[in-house]
Scaffold this active site. Sequence first.
Site, short mmCIF file in Angstrom:
data_model
loop_
_atom_site.label_atom_id
_atom_site.label_comp_id
_atom_site.label_asym_id
_atom_site.label_seq_id
_atom_site.Cartn_x
_atom_site.Cartn_y
_atom_site.Cartn_z
N ARG A 185 15.64 12.91 93.40
CA ARG A 185 15.38 12.71 91.55
C ARG A 185 16.36 13.30 90.43
O ARG A 185 16.87 12.31 89.69
CB ARG A 185 13.88 12.69 91.12
CG ARG A 185 13.90 14.56 91.11
CD ARG A 185 12.11 14.69 90.84
NE ARG A 185 11.53 16.66 91.61
CZ ARG A 185 10.83 16.28 91.26
NH1 ARG A 185 9.63 16.12 91.26
NH2 ARG A 185 10.88 17.98 91.00
N GLU A 186 17.86 13.47 91.44
CA GLU A 186 18.90 14.70 90.60
C GLU A 186 19.69 13.76 90.67
O GLU A 186 20.39 14.34 91.07
CB GLU A 186 18.81 15.49 91.47
CG GLU A 186 16.98 16.83 91.28
CD GLU A 186 16.88 18.08 91.70
OE1 GLU A 186 18.41 18.61 92.55
OE2 GLU A 186 16.25 18.87 91.91
N TYR A 315 17.30 20.30 86.79
CA TYR A 315 17.67 20.25 85.59
C TYR A 315 18.08 21.35 85.31
O TYR A 315 16.89 22.04 86.04
CB TYR A 315 17.40 19.05 84.18
CG TYR A 315 15.69 19.61 84.52
CD1 TYR A 315 14.99 20.72 82.86
CD2 TYR A 315 15.49 18.97 84.62
CE1 TYR A 315 14.60 20.64 83.28
CE2 TYR A 315 14.17 19.04 84.68
CZ TYR A 315 13.14 19.63 83.73
OH TYR A 315 12.03 19.89 83.18
N GLU A 389 22.58 23.66 88.39
CA GLU A 389 22.24 23.31 87.71
C GLU A 389 22.19 22.45 87.03
O GLU A 389 22.71 23.43 84.99
CB GLU A 389 20.61 24.02 87.06
CG GLU A 389 19.91 24.61 88.68
CD GLU A 389 18.69 24.04 89.47
OE1 GLU A 389 18.63 22.52 89.13
OE2 GLU A 389 17.84 24.11 90.97
O1 0X9 Z 1 14.36 24.61 93.88
C1 0X9 Z 1 15.43 24.28 94.43
O2 0X9 Z 1 16.00 23.76 95.57
C2 0X9 Z 1 16.81 24.29 93.31
N1 0X9 Z 1 16.50 23.75 92.22
S1 0X9 Z 1 15.42 22.22 92.06
O3 0X9 Z 1 14.60 22.86 90.76
N2 0X9 Z 1 17.11 21.39 91.37
O4 0X9 Z 1 14.78 22.07 92.76
C3 0X9 Z 1 17.00 25.47 93.03
C4 0X9 Z 1 18.48 25.66 94.78
C5 0X9 Z 1 18.59 26.62 94.48
N3 0X9 Z 1 19.76 26.74 95.58
C6 0X9 Z 1 19.30 27.21 97.04
N4 0X9 Z 1 18.31 27.72 97.49
N5 0X9 Z 1 20.20 26.56 97.36
ZN ZN Z 2 16.82 20.15 93.25
#
Ligand code: 0X9
Ligand code: ZN
Length: 423
Positions: A185-186, A315, A389
């Site tokens: 969705r991103e 985001y 993000e």
């Molecule tokens: O939760 C996640 O995977 C990411 N945030 S999101 O809201 N877009 O889903 C953060 C990712 C942090 N980075 C990694 N762990 N690679």
């Molecule tokens: Zn993400």
Amino acid sequence: MKFLRTLLLAAPLAGAARLDRRGKVSYDGYKIFRVAPEFADAVETELEDLSGMHLMRTAQHFDVAIPPESIESFQLLNVSSELISDDIGAEIALEGELAPYESLVQALDVAAAAVPDASWFRAYHSYNDHLTFLSDLQKSFPSNSEIFRAGTSFQGRAITGIHLWGSGGKGSKPAITFHGTVHAREWITTMVNEYIAWQLVVGYGNDTTVKAYLDSYDFYILPVVNPDGFVYTQTTNRLWRKNRQTRSGISAVGTDVNRNWPYQWSGPGSSTSPSSETYRGQSSGDAPENLGLRTHLDNVARSQGLKLYIDWHSYSQLILLPYGYSCSARAENINQQMTLARGVASAIARPYGTRFEYGPTCSTIYQTNGGSNDYAQDVSGAEFAWAFELRDTGRNGFVLPPEQIIPSGFEAWEGIKNLLNNF
Ligand code: 0X9
Ligand code: ZN
């Protein structure tokens, strides 16, 4: 209180999904509330009964989408919250129909084909058009680029990227690898990856600084690493996050490819429940997308060295550094990473004042197990392994209006240039 940062996403549309006339999940009348952190756990517990959706939870806020029939029950919980979107369905409509891919401008040199026009970045596009865009970009830069494949998705799509290089020839310099749209969705991340690839191609012939980037590094840019999920957001459910992997005996669909990397894979920063948005899979690295991506990343790291890895998300406007799996573990070069991130955040803010915060993933957003940047840092041996993000901070969230694609791309490009100039 560490548990406050623990991510336990509820299943989207745990109840029956409402479909519109085109067979897509309808978000008409859904509202987004930003719940104060002290009530986040309480709301999390109720979310499934409310058929609500977990959108984003950080130490500062918890954004949830509540369907129209549950608004009253949500209000009866009497938690302090702020209304940040009145109708997600209306916002999805405003995001616009996918625009056809049409315009090309003249070639940079006579031997090459036309380079895609900047008007590409005025709208969102279908997956097939993204493949055409990438292939046209490659054809416009034929001696310094090629299209490559990093394995195959669960449904059999080629995980596709563009490899760009400079005067030293293909594969001769340390690598910089970007992954976009691991979370389906991103959508802004697809466009921003393409924007950066496009700036590198356009700039090579007429900007000595950009030429120097490509003469110093090989770039591997994969705008959509979760193609099945991305297609599903366009055909069926705009707010789908995971891949579309099915497993025998399990009715829930999808693995979070960013909880599946085979390093620090299990732990409180991922879920064992197949219906969770952060489902880590049955065993580490068992998502087909993960196999293709890590094989590619490791091969590049082994043969060229990996200078920089970035996993692009949205985001919240954050620059996330290692590590996600632990709030106390520190990358050996963390001080240098922090200094660089600070410079990148100020470069991003310069054009439009967009503020990005930065810091180690676990303490800045939340704990994540099996995430890509921890793997890239410690297993692939990247010098820098970050996650961005992108915009915004919640007003539009994942459904960022198309007018913000070019500003998002431009400020991210400014940030990346700052990083390349300083490391
Ligand atoms: O939760 C996640 O995977 C990411 N945030 S999101 O809201 N877009 O889903 C953060 C990712 C942090 N980075 C990694 N762990 N690679
Ligand atoms: Zn993400």
